[in-house]
Design an enzyme around this catalytic site. Structure first.
Site, mmCIF file in Angstrom:
data_model
loop_
_atom_site.group_PDB
_atom_site.id
_atom_site.type_symbol
_atom_site.label_atom_id
_atom_site.label_comp_id
_atom_site.label_asym_id
_atom_site.label_seq_id
_atom_site.Cartn_x
_atom_site.Cartn_y
_atom_site.Cartn_z
ATOM 1 N N ASP A 311 0.877 -1.177 0.164
ATOM 2 C CA ASP A 311 -0.117 -0.048 0.020
ATOM 3 C C ASP A 311 0.941 1.355 -0.008
ATOM 4 O O ASP A 311 2.167 1.131 0.268
ATOM 5 C CB ASP A 311 -0.962 -0.060 1.045
ATOM 6 C CG ASP A 311 -1.778 1.017 1.459
ATOM 7 O OD1 ASP A 311 -2.214 1.667 0.345
ATOM 8 O OD2 ASP A 311 -1.816 1.646 2.636
ATOM 9 N N ASP A 507 -7.287 -1.971 3.682
ATOM 10 C CA ASP A 507 -6.308 -3.062 3.506
ATOM 11 C C ASP A 507 -6.675 -4.394 3.892
ATOM 12 O O ASP A 507 -6.013 -5.563 3.608
ATOM 13 C CB ASP A 507 -5.000 -2.691 3.717
ATOM 14 C CG ASP A 507 -4.250 -1.419 3.216
ATOM 15 O OD1 ASP A 507 -4.614 -1.156 1.878
ATOM 16 O OD2 ASP A 507 -3.709 -0.898 3.693
#
Length: 612
Positions: A311, A507
């Site tokens: 990420d 996430d």
């Protein structure tokens, strides 16, 4: 004496085997020596029958283990009259559980130390203002507590006292004490400094940081590594080879004793304990350095990782904007503009405020006194500094005071804070969420460890994501992704196994979808930590390299221990085929082999320090 009694109670069969052996030795020097063969052989056959029943049950579960060799060897040695060798093999079998417990207990020392520190009692003020002790589970959010000197903080709490120093090493692995001031969050599990402090509970015990870590560690301790199942598959071919060599030795020599002598050194029942011991040791080593591996099987998958996906915000970048440019207007200097802004922003709760104040402090600037300040939520802050009114915030908010405001052309990923002094535009300060300092080295070292591809998947805009990807030389970048997009991308990536590193709530799905999910838990969300396989407790991206390095070394040591034991056993079998290795000697040597391989597995305890 107490320890000995506890050991006897815990492992009665081991104690009984020792007693039978000692009685046999004593009788061997008396007129009753003729009883010894019957005593030792009978006891050995009873144990062999017990193990045979257990072995048959495992076979019905399609679990084939090396204990079939041990049972065969006991029966063979009894039949050829090598009853002393029989009792040694029995001791090896019954002692296997005790040896495993010792080794696993040594490997889990760090995990047990963490679990033993779970806070049980909290000191709270009752309605009359008296300090009373209550179970930590009874503490409610908002209650005032006292944490005494050198005491563990029982729940996540906000510091009310002016300042303190805490030891967070049990949470983060960092040995340096951390300074805290009023308003700072104290994490449960950290140790208070030399003075008692007052705090306000910010979370229930079950939702506090330490309890979450304990839950992760408990899951880790209970897991079964996948490599152990792989090691179990060595049992069938090893058994075939062992019986074949024993049969050949009998056929060549014509002596059935030779069959027993070969099988005695082919009974490494505790041998494959080495694999789980290595995994538990590796997990313990990682946890001591701020990396909690929730499932031991994760280590084997991580050791083979070929692709790592990241990420962006809060993972590859710090998640904290940094000042990259100061643009004053007119005669005003950069220092003058920044000190005005930092002084006003002290009274703002906006995410950029702390960065601006920190920048002024890092430059050593002295902030002027603020006479009055007010914050307009989501817009900015206005403060009276000396005789001037300073307005700081979004362009529309500042333009209400300064009609001559000029908007800046910003690059990707940048944000600007505008400033007006009185009714005049005074300038702007540009901030950017910078790439983590450790990120470039982390990526280089991952490639050195065999990772072939590094990618970024982020919900941020394409232009911002591309800039970060170019700076870090990533293989691919996927921007403006929704959570479901991230899952789809991770499922389609080759080569595998695929590792995902993230920190936010969005996430969580992709962390669960990846072959191995790694959550940056120091600042990340609970959802991300719960769905990940590995949680990094320190705000340090380089710990990803530590996790991969520990996994590779742990798997190497586990396989090394397995093959070391099998290799030495085969060598001893070849020697036994010549008749040069009496059964009693072979039984003792096999026990030494097992011990050596387990001690070798315990080398994984030292992997954490080597990884850095």
């Amino acid at each position: 004496m107490t320890t000995l009694v506890a050991a006897v109670r815990r492992y009665p069969l081991v104690a009984l085997t020792v007693v039978v052996g000692v009685v046999g030795l004593a009788l061997n020097w008396t007129s009753a020596s003729a009883v010894v063969p019957w005593l030792l052989s009978g006891y050995s056959l009873v144990v062999a029958a017990r193990e045979a029943v257990s072995m048959i049950r495992r076979l019905f579960r399609k679990e084939f283990g090396l204990d079939v060799l041990a049972v065969t060897a006991i029966i063979a040695t009894v039949l050829v009259g090598e009853f002393w060798a029989s009792i040694v093999i029995v001791l090896m079998l019954t002692g296997g559980e005790a040896l495993e417990d010792f080794a696993a207990g040594r490997a889990q020392r760090e995990l047990k130390a963490l679990l033993s520190r779970v806070p049980q009692i909290a000191h709270i003020f009752d309605d009359s203002g008296e300090l009373v002790d209550v179970p930590v589970t009874d503490v409610t959010v908002g209650e005032r507590l006292v944490v005494r000197p050198s005491e563990i903080v029982p729940v996540d709490a906000v510091l009310v006292s002016v300042a303190t120093v805490v030891d967070e090493s049990s949470l983060t692995g960092e040995s340096m004490p951390v300074d805290k001031v009023a308003g700072d969050l104290l994490l449960s599990g950290s140790v208070n400094g030399p003075e008692a402090v007052t705090v306000t509970a910010a979370a229930l015990a079950s939702e506090s940081q330490y309890q979450r870590i304990v839950q992760l560690v408990s899951e880790a301790a209970a897991s079964k590594p996948a490599l152990v199942r792989l090691a179990d598959r060595y049992a069938a071919p090893f058994t075939f080879v062992s019986v074949a060599l024993a049969g050949i030795a009998w056929w060549l020599s014509g002596d059935p004793t030779r069959f027993a002598e070969v099988l005695v050194v082919a009974t490494p029942c505790p041998l494959l304990i080495a694999a789980p011991v290595a995994f538990m040791a590796g997990m313990s080593s990682a946890s001591a350095h701020g990396v909690v591996i929730k499932n031991a099987g994760t280590l084997e998958v991580l050791a083979r990782a070929k692709t790592v996906v990241f990420d962006k915000t809060g993972t590859l970048t710090s998640g904290t904007p940094e000042v990259v440019a100061i643009r004053p207007e007119g005669e005003r200097s950069e220092e003058a503009l920044l000190t005005l802004v930092a002084a006003a922003e002290q009274y703002s709760s906006h995410v950029l405020a702390a960065s601006l104040v920190a920048e002024a402090q890092n430059r050593g600037y002295t902030l002027p006194t603020v006479a009055d300040a007010r914050e307009v939520a989501t817009h900015g802050v206005q403060a009276r500094i000396g005789s001037e009114v300073v307005t700081v915030g979004k362009p529309a908010f500042v333009a209400q005071q300064a009609s001559d405001l000029v908007r800046l052309e910003l690059s990707s990923g940048e944000a600007a804070v505008y400033v007006a002094v009185g009714d005049q535009f005074a300038g702007a300060i540009i901030l950017r969420d910078a790439v983590r300092e450790e990120a470039p080295k982390m990526l280089r070292d991952l490639r050195a460890l065999g990772v072939q591809k590094t990618l970024m998947v982020t919900g941020d805009i394409e232009q911002t994501a591309q800039k970060v990807a170019e700076d870090l030389n990533l293989s691919e970048v996927h921007a403006e992704c929704l959570p479901e997009d991230k899952v789809r991308i991770v499922h389609s990536i080759t080569p595998g196994p695929v590792v995902m590193v993230g920190d936010g709530v969005n996430d969580a799905p992709v962390l669960a979808a990846a072959n191995v999910g790694i959550a940056m838990g120091a600042k990340g969300s609970t959802a991300a930590s719960e769905s990940a396989d590995i949680v990094i407790l320190v705000d340090d991206l380089y710990r990803v390299v530590d996790a991969v390095s520990v996994s590779k070394r742990t798997v190497f040591i586990a396989l090394q221990s397995i093959w070391m034991g099998i290799g030495i056993s085969v060598a001893l079998m070849l020697v036994a085929m010549t008749g040069a290795l009496p059964a009693i000697v072979g039984a003792g040597l096999q026990e030494v082999v097992d011990l050596v391989t387990i001690l070798n597995s315990l080398r994984a305890l030292k992997l954490g320090s080597r990884a850095r």
